[in-house]
Design an enzyme around this catalytic site. Structure first.
Site, PDB file in Angstrom:
ATOM      1  CD  GLU A 184      -2.901  -1.021   2.518  1.00 35.74           C
ATOM      2  OE1 GLU A 184      -3.068  -0.288   2.982  1.00 35.74           O
ATOM      3  OE2 GLU A 184      -4.235  -2.442   2.615  1.00 35.74           O
ATOM      4  CD  GLU A 279      -3.526  -5.931   3.042  1.00 34.32           C
ATOM      5  OE1 GLU A 279      -4.490  -4.972   3.197  1.00 34.32           O
ATOM      6  OE2 GLU A 279      -2.354  -5.778   3.315  1.00 34.32           O
TER       7      GLU A 279
END
Length: 374
Positions: A184, A279
């Site tokens: 991320e 995710e």
């Protein structure tokens, strides 16, 4: 003389002409190549069901097994306990057992704890950066972390070597790892993330340091690299990753859509490599993915409330002792339909799975024994 990354030499090694047909690791083991070939063979046709774990009790399994009789094929664990700043946990050991005893696929991420004070680690550490609203955060300076001669740089090298030692332990057991460091990176919540131009360049330098040190110094043989930068401004050479990952936590209720727009954007960043939902909060509907041609390689719901209902930090159990599914993220009917879908691969559907050889995870067996003895 200590090993350091020669960025000019590395740049020459990376031809920036990616070959999606083979792993980027030059010394990938036979088993790692076999997993890579398997992933390629199903990509665009089927999806691997996955699940992230944290707590040793792994009560997420009780939901899956009770409702479907099967378990997700991909299991996500974390190197967060492999740190100078934090006590070791048992996630690596559980990942090893999942691969060797249960026959599943392992993906590892790294919530990398960094100190708030380089002179005194006891003053606190976190993977969250100082600009976030979390109570525990760090002022760790990424730019110093990629600059030789600093205490931050020595910390970075030491930590990479610690994680490499755990990956080597897995390699010695011939366990391929879907390896997703610096995840991320497009956001500003992690200390390695996108804070400004200087930090973006430092992030890329750190990615190359990790790649170079693990591939060319430690010579790890079991890595399939997953890049999770999620934005063009964070792009690294496609010669350093095999799979392009995106993390999506939709704020819409019951959003089981294909996430077509994000898939299409990842296609622009992937350079022909496979794309995965590394995710998620909501599992995308396989029928929607096929309709929209957004064929994520696997999906990985996060742990705890993304699977089961909880009160405070404790799971809610039904009268029989099974964990109650959290209907905010999926209903029982949805889980049953998706996990039985012909396009979805569970652990029991993996071509190497052997019901006579591979057993259930220890925590699940213990939980089922507890339920049986009630």
């Amino acid at each position: 003389m200590a090993y350091t990354t020669d960025f000019e030499k590395l740049k020459k090694q990376l031809n920036f002409k990616p070959d999606p047909t083979r792993p980027v690791s030059k010394q990938a083991s036979k088993n790692t190549k076999m997993l890579f070939e398997y992933l390629k063979s199903i990509y665009g046709k089927k999806h691997l069901a996955g699940q992230q774990y944290l707590q040793s009790e792994e009560v997420e399994d009780l939901v899956y097994y009770h409702l479907t009789g099967k378990l997700p094929a991909v299991r996500g664990y974390d190197f967060m306990g492999v740190s100078s700043c934090k006590k070791t946990d048992d996630q690596v050991d559980r990942a090893i057992k999942w691969a060797t005893q249960c026959g599943g696929i392992v993906t590892m991420c790294w919530h990398w704890y960094a100190p708030n004070d380089m002179d005194d680690y006891s003053k606190g550490s976190s993977f969250y950066y100082k600009t976030t609203s979390y109570d525990h955060k760090t002022c760790f300076d990424l730019c110093k972390g990629v600059t030789e001669g600093t205490a931050e740089y020595e910390f970075i090298i030491r930590e990479i070597d610690m994680v490499s030692a755990e990956l080597k332990r897995m390699a010695q057991l011939d366990i391929p790892v879907l390896w997703r460091p610096l995840h991320e990176a497009n956001g500003n919540w992690f200390w390695w993330g996108n804070h400004d131009e200087q930090h973006r360049e430092a992030y890329k330098k750190l990615w190359y340091m990790i790649f170079d040190r693990m591939e060319n110094y430690h010579k790890l043989t079991n890595l399939i690299w997953v890049w999770n930068g999620q934005d063009k401004c964070m792009e690294v050479s496609p010669d350093t990753f095999d799979i392009c990952g995106d993390d999506i936590y939709s704020v819409k209720e019951y959003d089981h859509s294909s996430q077509k727009q994000r898939f299409e954007y990842m296609t622009e960043l992937a350079h022909g490599k496979m794309i995965t939902l590394s995710e998620c909060g909501y599992i995308p509907d396989p029928d929607e993915m096929k309709k929209d041609n957004a064929m994520w390689l696997w999906w990985l719901p996060w742990w705890r409330e993304f699977v089961y209902k909880r009160e405070g930090y404790k799971p809610v159990f039904d009268k029989d002792g099974y964990t109650v599914i959290n209907k905010k993220y999926m209903t029982e009917d949805f889980m049953k339909r998706v996990m039985a879908h012909p396009d979805v691969i569970m652990r029991e559907d993996l071509p190497w799975y052997d019901k006579d050889k591979h057993k259930l995870p220890d925590a699940l067996s213990a939980n089922l024994e507890r339920i049986k003895s009630k």
